[in-house]
Design a protein around this motif. Structure first.
Motif, PDB file in Angstrom:
ATOM      1  N   GLN A 185      70.148  46.623 -11.515  1.00 48.18           N
ATOM      2  CA  GLN A 185      69.652  45.802 -10.418  1.00 48.18           C
ATOM      3  C   GLN A 185      69.655  46.619  -9.133  1.00 48.18           C
ATOM      4  N   ARG A 186      68.743  46.276  -8.268  1.00 48.09           N
ATOM      5  CA  ARG A 186      68.682  46.929  -6.965  1.00 48.09           C
ATOM      6  C   ARG A 186      69.580  46.188  -5.978  1.00 48.09           C
ATOM      7  N   ILE A 187      70.411  46.946  -5.234  1.00 45.39           N
ATOM      8  CA  ILE A 187      71.182  46.375  -4.141  1.00 45.39           C
ATOM      9  C   ILE A 187      70.866  47.147  -2.870  1.00 45.39           C
ATOM     10  N   ARG A 188      70.942  46.463  -1.761  1.00 43.87           N
ATOM     11  CA  ARG A 188      70.657  47.089  -0.469  1.00 43.87           C
ATOM     12  C   ARG A 188      71.508  46.410   0.589  1.00 43.87           C
ATOM     13  N   VAL A 189      72.003  47.178   1.556  1.00 44.28           N
ATOM     14  CA  VAL A 189      72.690  46.599   2.700  1.00 44.28           C
ATOM     15  C   VAL A 189      72.409  47.481   3.909  1.00 44.28           C
ATOM     16  N   GLU A 190      72.069  46.842   5.005  1.00 49.74           N
ATOM     17  CA  GLU A 190      71.782  47.538   6.259  1.00 49.74           C
ATOM     18  C   GLU A 190      72.579  46.878   7.369  1.00 49.74           C
ATOM     19  N   VAL A 191      73.275  47.692   8.166  1.00 51.65           N
ATOM     20  CA  VAL A 191      74.036  47.157   9.290  1.00 51.65           C
ATOM     21  C   VAL A 191      73.533  47.783  10.582  1.00 51.65           C
ATOM     22  N   THR A 192      73.297  46.934  11.554  1.00 47.70           N
ATOM     23  CA  THR A 192      72.915  47.360  12.897  1.00 47.70           C
ATOM     24  C   THR A 192      73.764  46.563  13.868  1.00 47.70           C
ATOM     25  N   GLY A 193      74.734  47.223  14.488  1.00 52.76           N
ATOM     26  CA  GLY A 193      75.671  46.488  15.327  1.00 52.76           C
ATOM     27  C   GLY A 193      76.455  45.503  14.480  1.00 52.76           C
ATOM     28  N   LEU A 194      76.373  44.229  14.822  1.00 54.92           N
ATOM     29  CA  LEU A 194      77.053  43.187  14.057  1.00 54.92           C
ATOM     30  C   LEU A 194      76.119  42.484  13.078  1.00 54.92           C
TER      31      LEU A 194
END
Length: 568
Positions: free
Chosen positions: A357-366
């Motif tokens: 499965q594809r997972i993705r996480v992106e954080v910008t500041g909070l």
């Protein structure tokens, strides 16, 4: 200038600026004879500081007052010790590289729910670090800043990690956020040499068996493997990922837990995306858990995140738990340490959403944006999760895995493929305009990879081509053999950036249509155009894309995603 006069000038310039002296790096336990322990001080200010007579205090729950109440050792810094701006002072055992002050041979600091406090001549706290906070709720708050470092730690002699500030002198007043596991660097900078700002690795460039040395492990380094083949690193083979070919396995064949940390500068805003394998179906009493995290760290042994308080994760992670009662993938906010908060939970069901499965996480500041499933590279596809983080943090990419299985025969490890880290990767292939689609046996490719289908010689398969421009006299199919990465010189490049990767050297694949299969009249196209019972009668790897004349597109071209057929 004489040495005497130089020392005199330094002494004259040395000022009482205690806040600029920090505990920068330390090791309080190692896997040998506890003979590699040390504390590194760093002058983060712009002027030299006389730290003669200052005390490096060890403290625990029995502490009642400075240098009082516990049995931890305290060490006094020798006279005439001037710490220059940007310089280090290493206090520890004789075996430690670059040691400046030798205070013993072994067991210099206690191993759990303790603190190290730097005090000046007035016994005022200059800096303080608490560690293994998961084991203590009563450590005096004056002995640490913010949250103590939460996870358990041992520096393994074969890999030599330490607790280090993410950058020399970086101090936000929160131990759990300011320190991470990195390679030991006593007497030298914690600042890791800069790696490329974006990592896009499909792992095909590395031969099977290659150790991924850009990751510093607590025990065993991640290894490039063929997931379909039994090996010492793959006791239980699985199908290839949607990307095909090699993948990465993170697993210690000796059993237990393992953790790994990217050798890269710390970041705040970042993105991580990959294919991961989600195993479901453990027998009674067995379990596996893993985490892939960003802007954080974890403990040496990657203690189980659930059912235990000892896990050392910080930052944001995708964390997977699978056992004999079920499986769940969770998006977690660990903050600077502790039990963490579940931001989103996804039950994983055998035959429904398990496997690759594809997972993705992106954080910008909070802001945290995450995806499960969907098209690789597309932040709007799959299950889309938009939530807020509890705090702004700095850290690196990390991985952790722990097994609870009988022996290692039932272990699977953490399997990862097509790693995108840092910022979104550019498309590897020229991909489709909305007007053009092409599927093979019902599957179409993604932005970064073709759809890969493997069949036997003579086994029938189907191709389906579709254009939204129905009835146009210029819809047609072009077999491109093979697809070429966009990083290679393309055969045709148009001014608007369209790339048509036509291989002008390799002979095109010959397709054999079984009797009764009529070739559609493409000058009067309809949707979809289907080619059923297509066969090949020799082993071949063939790639293709559909190319349409599209009057609405610049230069009148729409190009589909790719498909790839492997005939064995």
């Amino acid at each position: 200038m004489s040495k005497v006069s130089t020392i005199a000038i330094v002494l004259a310039l040395a000022v009482a600026c205690p806040a600029q002296i920090v505990i920068n790096e330390f090791v309080y336990d190692d896997s040998g004879g506890d003979d590699r322990e040390y504390v590194e001080l760093y002058n983060a200010g712009g002027a030299p500081v006389d730290i003669s007579g200052w005390v490096l205090e060890g403290a625990d729950e029995a502490w009642s007052a400075p240098l009082t109440g516990d049995n931890n050792a305290d060490y006094t810094i020798p006279a005439s010790t001037i710490l220059l701006a940007g310089d280090y002072l290493v206090i520890g055992a004789a075996t430690v590289p670059n040691v400046d002050v030798i205070v013993g041979a072994a067991n210099l600091w206690e191993n759990s729910k303790e603190a190290i406090v730097l005090r000046d001549l007035a016994l005022t706290v200059v800096d303080a670090v608490g560690y293994e906070g998961n084991k203590s709720t009563v450590l005096d708050p004056s002995l640490f800043e913010g949250t103590p470092i939460w996870g358990n730690f041992t520096s393994i002699d074969a890999t030599l990690l330490s607790w280090s500030r993410w950058a020399d002198g970086l101090d936000t007043g929160d131990n759990g956020a300011d320190f991470g596991q990195q390679q030991q660097s006593p007497g030298t900078t914690n600042d890791v040499a800069t790696m490329p700002p974006t990592i896009c690795d499909d792992l095909e460039q590395w031969p099977v068996g290659t150790d991924l040395i850009c990751v510093a492990p607590s025990f065993v380094v991640p290894r490039v493997v063929d997931p379909t083949v039994v090996s010492a690193s793959v006791p239980n083979p699985v199908p290839a990922s949607p990307d095909g070919g090699n993948c990465l396995v993170f697993w210690d064949p000796a059993g237990g837990g393992d953790a790994g940390f990217l050798k890269a500068p710390p970041v705040q805003d970042t993105v991580f995306e990959a294919f991961v394998y989600l195993f479901v179906g453990h027998t009674a009493g067995e379990s596996e858990e893993w985490s892939l995290g960003i802007r954080g760290t974890t403990g040496t042994f990657y203690n189980f995140p659930f059912g235990s308080t000892a896990n050392g994760n910080t930052g944001i992670s995708w964390t997977y738990e699978t056992n004999d009662t079920g499986a769940t993938l969770r998006l977690m906010d660990h903050g600077s340490g502790g039990l963490g908060n579940v931001l989103h939970s996804i039950p994983i069901t055998l035959g429904a959403n398990d496997g690759w499965q594809r997972i993705r996480v992106e954080v910008t500041g909070l802001t945290v944006n995450a995806n499960f499933g969907g098209v690789f590279g597309d932040p709007a596809s799959g299950t889309v999760i938009n939530v807020a983080a509890s705090q702004l943090q700095t850290g690196t990419w990390y991985m952790g895995y722990r097994e609870g299985v009988v022996g290692t025969a039932n272990a699977h490890g953490l399997l990862v493929d097509r790693i995108n880290l840092g910022s979104p990767c550019p498309p590897e292939y020229q991909v489709n305009q909305p007007a053009a689609t092409l599927t093979i046996d019902g599957t179409n490719g993604g932005i970064y990879y073709p759809a890969i289908t493997t069949i036997s010689v003579g086994q029938p398969f189907s191709l389906e081509m579709q254009s939204t421009l129905l009835g146009t006299p210029f819809d047609f199919l072009v077999n491109l053999q093979p697809l070429l990465p966009a990083s290679q010189p393309p055969a045709l490049t148009f001014p608007d950036g369209q790339i048509v990767n036509v291989d002008l050297v390799t002979q095109p694949t010959v397709w054999f249509f079984s009797p009764g299969s009529a070739l559609p009249n493409l000058t009067n196209a309809f949707a979809p155009v289907q080619f059923n019972n297509v066969q090949t009668f020799f082993p071949v790897t063939a790639s293709g894309q559909a190319l349409f004349i599209d009057p609405s597109a610049l230069l009148s071209i729409s190009l589909s995603q790719g498909v790839q057929l492997v005939v064995q």
